[in-house]
Design an enzyme around this catalytic site. Sequence first.
Site, PDB file in Angstrom:
ATOM      1  N   SER A  61      58.669  40.695  21.806  1.00 45.70           N
ATOM      2  CA  SER A  61      58.288  41.519  22.961  1.00 45.70           C
ATOM      3  C   SER A  61      56.817  41.922  22.997  1.00 45.70           C
ATOM      4  O   SER A  61      56.369  42.454  24.012  1.00 45.70           O
ATOM      5  CB  SER A  61      59.157  42.767  23.027  1.00 45.70           C
ATOM      6  OG  SER A  61      60.396  42.431  23.591  1.00 45.70           O
ATOM      7  N   LYS A  64      55.118  40.590  25.917  1.00 43.57           N
ATOM      8  CA  LYS A  64      55.213  41.229  27.239  1.00 43.57           C
ATOM      9  C   LYS A  64      53.869  41.825  27.662  1.00 43.57           C
ATOM     10  O   LYS A  64      53.603  41.979  28.848  1.00 43.57           O
ATOM     11  CB  LYS A  64      56.315  42.301  27.229  1.00 43.57           C
ATOM     12  CG  LYS A  64      57.714  41.690  27.110  1.00 43.57           C
ATOM     13  CD  LYS A  64      58.793  42.732  26.859  1.00 43.57           C
ATOM     14  CE  LYS A  64      60.163  42.060  26.759  1.00 43.57           C
ATOM     15  NZ  LYS A  64      61.208  42.923  26.227  1.00 43.57           N
ATOM     16  N   TYR A 238      60.182  51.193  23.953  1.00 44.47           N
ATOM     17  CA  TYR A 238      61.494  51.362  24.580  1.00 44.47           C
ATOM     18  C   TYR A 238      61.947  52.813  24.522  1.00 44.47           C
ATOM     19  O   TYR A 238      61.181  53.722  24.842  1.00 44.47           O
ATOM     20  CB  TYR A 238      62.546  50.444  23.911  1.00 44.47           C
ATOM     21  CG  TYR A 238      62.017  49.101  23.518  1.00 44.47           C
ATOM     22  CD1 TYR A 238      61.584  48.208  24.488  1.00 44.47           C
ATOM     23  CD2 TYR A 238      61.946  48.711  22.187  1.00 44.47           C
ATOM     24  CE1 TYR A 238      61.096  46.969  24.138  1.00 44.47           C
ATOM     25  CE2 TYR A 238      61.460  47.463  21.833  1.00 44.47           C
ATOM     26  CZ  TYR A 238      61.032  46.603  22.814  1.00 44.47           C
ATOM     27  OH  TYR A 238      60.548  45.393  22.455  1.00 44.47           O
ATOM     28  N   VAL A 256      61.052  42.454  18.378  1.00 43.59           N
ATOM     29  CA  VAL A 256      62.153  42.378  17.413  1.00 43.59           C
ATOM     30  C   VAL A 256      61.890  41.392  16.268  1.00 43.59           C
ATOM     31  O   VAL A 256      62.698  41.284  15.356  1.00 43.59           O
ATOM     32  CB  VAL A 256      63.517  42.062  18.077  1.00 43.59           C
ATOM     33  CG1 VAL A 256      63.993  43.212  18.934  1.00 43.59           C
ATOM     34  CG2 VAL A 256      63.466  40.764  18.870  1.00 43.59           C
TER      35      VAL A 256
END
Length: 306
Positions: A61, A64, A238, A256
């Site tokens: 991620s 992103k 998150y 992750v």
Amino acid sequence: MHALLTDILRQVRPLIGQGQVAQYIPALARVVPDQLGIAVYGVDGQVYSAGDAHTPFSIQSISKVFSLVQAIGHSGEAIWERLGHEPSGQAFNSMVQLEVEKGRPRNPFINAGALVICDINQSRFAAPALSMRDFVRRLAGNAELAADRVVADSEYQFRARNAAMAYLMQAFGNFNNDVDAVLRSYFHHCALAMSCVDVARAFGFLAHRGANPHTGEVVLSARQTQQVNAVMATSGLYDEAGNFAYRVGLPGKSGVGGGILAVVPGRFTVCVWSPELNAAGNSLAGMKALELLSEQIGGSVFSALG
Ligand code: GLN
């Protein structure tokens, strides 16, 4: 700085064994858990590192942020017609909000938001995976960087949840391209293999008002850089973004694969990597390492308030 980084790794190493490497695909489940590295890239172009800082890992991620920067680069503020920049307070792969909020993801750092950003990029680039690879190579100053095919294929094989999100957004009219093609691009980006040094270098512009410290290339304007840092600070970890702000106090983005990128504006970027994750999917030892580093250098962006 090198002595400080070495000392921080020594302090966090006992945490290894208390988390769990990502289990959702075999290619990540078999990563050796006791690897640990950290790299700092100063706005003066200096690199400091300790531990396994040169070992490539799956950035997941963290990619992103690259996707968001690409999208802002060609579409600017228009991207916010498709998604928000509010923290979600939910797991990165949660679908609960997405239905309630009619297919408009809360932010670009949960999976649904990253998929929308990839959809925007898919409309822009003829070969999105290649465009991304070349963009990242240029930013990191490393022409060897590439995606791990085994990881990308494994992600695709176990794509059900990400596919479900993309189709749900399509049903709400918030997805323009072929779902499968966008998923392939998204998984390619997640599967990019980079070391702590590569990641810290690639994101140097986030600590340097948008200019790559090494090449001088203007990646984003100073204002856009502030905005990307703001979204990282509020949504980069998150449903643990609040905890990260409390403990570390820096814009950050986790993956992750166990990597975490953090930005000390005006000073440096840092990437830490330890594959074992906590329950929120963030690197357990990595969080602690950044907490210690931020405390030691007085780096928290909230320090002006305390
Ligand atoms: N490839 C992962 C997924 O889509 C990325 C998630 C992450 O790093 N948080 O589920």
